[in-house]
Design an enzyme around this catalytic site. Structure first.
Site, short mmCIF file in Angstrom:
data_model
loop_
_atom_site.label_atom_id
_atom_site.label_comp_id
_atom_site.label_asym_id
_atom_site.label_seq_id
_atom_site.Cartn_x
_atom_site.Cartn_y
_atom_site.Cartn_z
N SER A 131 0.82 -1.20 0.00
CA SER A 131 0.00 0.00 0.00
C SER A 131 0.86 1.26 0.00
O SER A 131 0.53 2.26 -0.63
CB SER A 131 -0.91 0.02 1.24
OG SER A 131 -1.90 -0.99 1.11
N THR A 157 1.12 -9.79 -11.45
CA THR A 157 0.16 -10.49 -12.31
C THR A 157 0.73 -10.66 -13.71
O THR A 157 1.26 -9.72 -14.29
CB THR A 157 -1.16 -9.68 -12.39
OG1 THR A 157 -1.64 -9.51 -11.07
CG2 THR A 157 -2.20 -10.39 -13.24
N ILE A 338 -27.99 -18.11 -1.43
CA ILE A 338 -29.19 -18.52 -2.17
C ILE A 338 -29.02 -19.95 -2.69
O ILE A 338 -29.96 -20.75 -2.65
CB ILE A 338 -29.47 -17.53 -3.33
CG1 ILE A 338 -29.92 -16.18 -2.74
CG2 ILE A 338 -30.53 -18.08 -4.29
CD1 ILE A 338 -30.00 -15.03 -3.74
N GLU A 364 -4.83 -3.53 -7.14
CA GLU A 364 -4.88 -2.15 -7.67
C GLU A 364 -5.34 -1.17 -6.58
O GLU A 364 -6.02 -0.18 -6.85
CB GLU A 364 -5.71 -2.07 -8.96
CG GLU A 364 -5.08 -2.96 -10.04
CD GLU A 364 -5.45 -2.66 -11.47
OE1 GLU A 364 -5.84 -1.51 -11.74
OE2 GLU A 364 -5.30 -3.56 -12.30
#
Ligand code: COS
Length: 384
Positions: A131, A157, A338, A364
């Site tokens: 961060s 990535t 659900i 990100e």
């Protein structure tokens, strides 16, 4: 901004059909094998998905931000792993060159990123700098016509697939903050560049991350992005402003997919003699999800339009990323609920989405970093 609605509709229809007919049927295969089949990658290349947002003059589609997020909503209707492969070329792996590259850097790299013959990757994070990106320690020391890079980048990535990296490194070790950071284009195969083993992740099987290690890696001075030292942190932040709108868009798309699956299940699954969709407690989960998706979608489109107008979207990108990724996590949780017991089983696929979307709140820029960016911008703009 939409330049031509009819042309855009054709693109959106094509993407939507590709997602439905080619990607959705391959979702579990990709998760099981941890690999996107080569024929699917070839089709992605043919469709131009690697160059959606790269300017037309370099062979890309040159989509505006609004057009791009509309395409991303469609792409979100399948496993986000597929998008991960071409998203770095359009996003964080290519945009440093698009936004701040010299004409020569653009002419050399962008056509290769457009076709997907080269995968681009963004190397900012380090073992001790996440961060707090401005505290990064990878160094790039000038030596004649080269810079010598040393340091380690983490969680990168597409690094295992990448042919080119945008690397943020400190050219001025005397300056501890953002000012001393510069951005470089580093080609795979450069002596001194090596990769760690692929990371074992919670989700996104088929998309890979690993460490990128620089040991006396000599990079030509011509690869300094924009030809200027000391502005690499700003390049990274501009790239992330755009990237965050796209993460918000993919969060919306995947949430739409999960809600569609949950709705179908709720209408088909019977308990107490009727479809569970007829029970109000299930309806509440469906309705809350629908409304939150609508809110996030509206935010994303608004942020995209503002960016197309050339406005500063740091705050809106952070708002959209924070809200949409958090919303997506809530929708994933309700969708599993659900589905009930089936939601916990791999064969229904919803637990895979549940794991995949957890990343949206982290990469990100975490939700907490988005909060910090939003509040800081508010306070800076306060003039009594
Ligand atoms: N666009 C252009 N410039 C920007 C900018 C933006 N969105 N955000 C910051 N800057 C500039 C600032 O204006 C400042 O320049 P000046 O000193 O000339 O004014 C410089 O960059 C440093 O900014 P700031 O002082 O805000 O930096 P901080 O170290 O305090 O914090 C945060 C910046 C925390 C917002 C940044 O480190 C961040 O986004 N961290 C998260 C990193 C991240 O998203 N990592 C994910 C990995 S990539 S998948």
């Amino acid at each position: 901004m939409i330049r031509d609605q009819e042309t855009l509709n054709i693109l959106l229809d094509t993407v939507s059909r590709f997602v439905r007919e080619r990607l959705v049927p391959n979702e579990s295969r990709v998760a099981e094998t941890d690999h996107i089949p080569d024929e699917i990658v070839a089709e992605m290349r043919e469709l131009g998905l690697f160059g959606l947002s790269i300017p037309e003059e370099h062979g890309g589609m040159g989509l505006t931000m609004e057009e791009e997020v509309l395409a991303t909503f469609e792409i979100g209707h399948t496993s986000p792993t597929f998008r991960s492969l071409f998203a770095t070329n359009n996003g964080i792996g290519g945009q440093g060159i698009v936004i701040d590259g010299t004409p020569e850097q653009k002419a050399h790299w962008l056509p290769k990123l457009v076709t997907g013959e080269v995968i681009g990757s963004f190397a900012l994070t380090e073992p001790d700098s996440g961060s707090d990106a401005a505290s990064l320690r990878t160094s790039a020391i000038r030596d004649g016509e080269h810079y010598v890079l040393n340091g380690t980048k983490r969680y990168i990535t597409n690094a295992p697939e990448a042919g080119v990296f945008t690397v943020m490194a400190r050219t001025d070790p005397a300056k501890k903050g953002a000012d001393g950071i510069s951005a470089f284009i580093v080609e795979r195969g450069t002596p001194g560049l090596s990769l760690g083993p692929p990371d074992e992740k919670m989700g996104h099987k088929g998309s890979h991350t690993c460490d990128v290690i620089f040991e006396d890696c000599r990079v030509p001075a011509a690869n300094l992005i924009g030809g200027r030292e000391g502005v690499g942190f700003k390049t990274a932040m501009k790239v992330l402003d755009k990237g965050r709108i796209n993460i918000a868009a993919i969060s919306v798309g995947v949430a739409e997919r999960m809600l569609a699956d949950a709705l179908r299940y709720a209408c088909e699954r019977k308990q107490f003699g009727k479809p569970i969709a007829e029970f109000q407690l299930i309806q509440a989960m469906l309705a809350d999800s629908k409304a939150e998706i609508y809110a996030a979608r509206s935010m994303v489109v608004d942020a995209a339009r503002r960016r197309d107008e050339g406005r500063d979207v740091g705050t809106e990108a952070a708002c959209a990323k924070m809200f949409a990724s958090e919303m997506c996590g809530r929708v994933a949780d309700r969708a599993v609920q659900i589905f009930g017991g089936a939601g916990y089983l791999a064969e229904y696929g919803i637990e895979r989405f549940y794991r995949d979307v957890r990343l949206f709140r982290i990469f990100e820029g975490t939700t907490q970093i988005q909060q910090l960016v939003i509040a800081r911008n508010m306070i800076r703009g306060f003039n009594g």
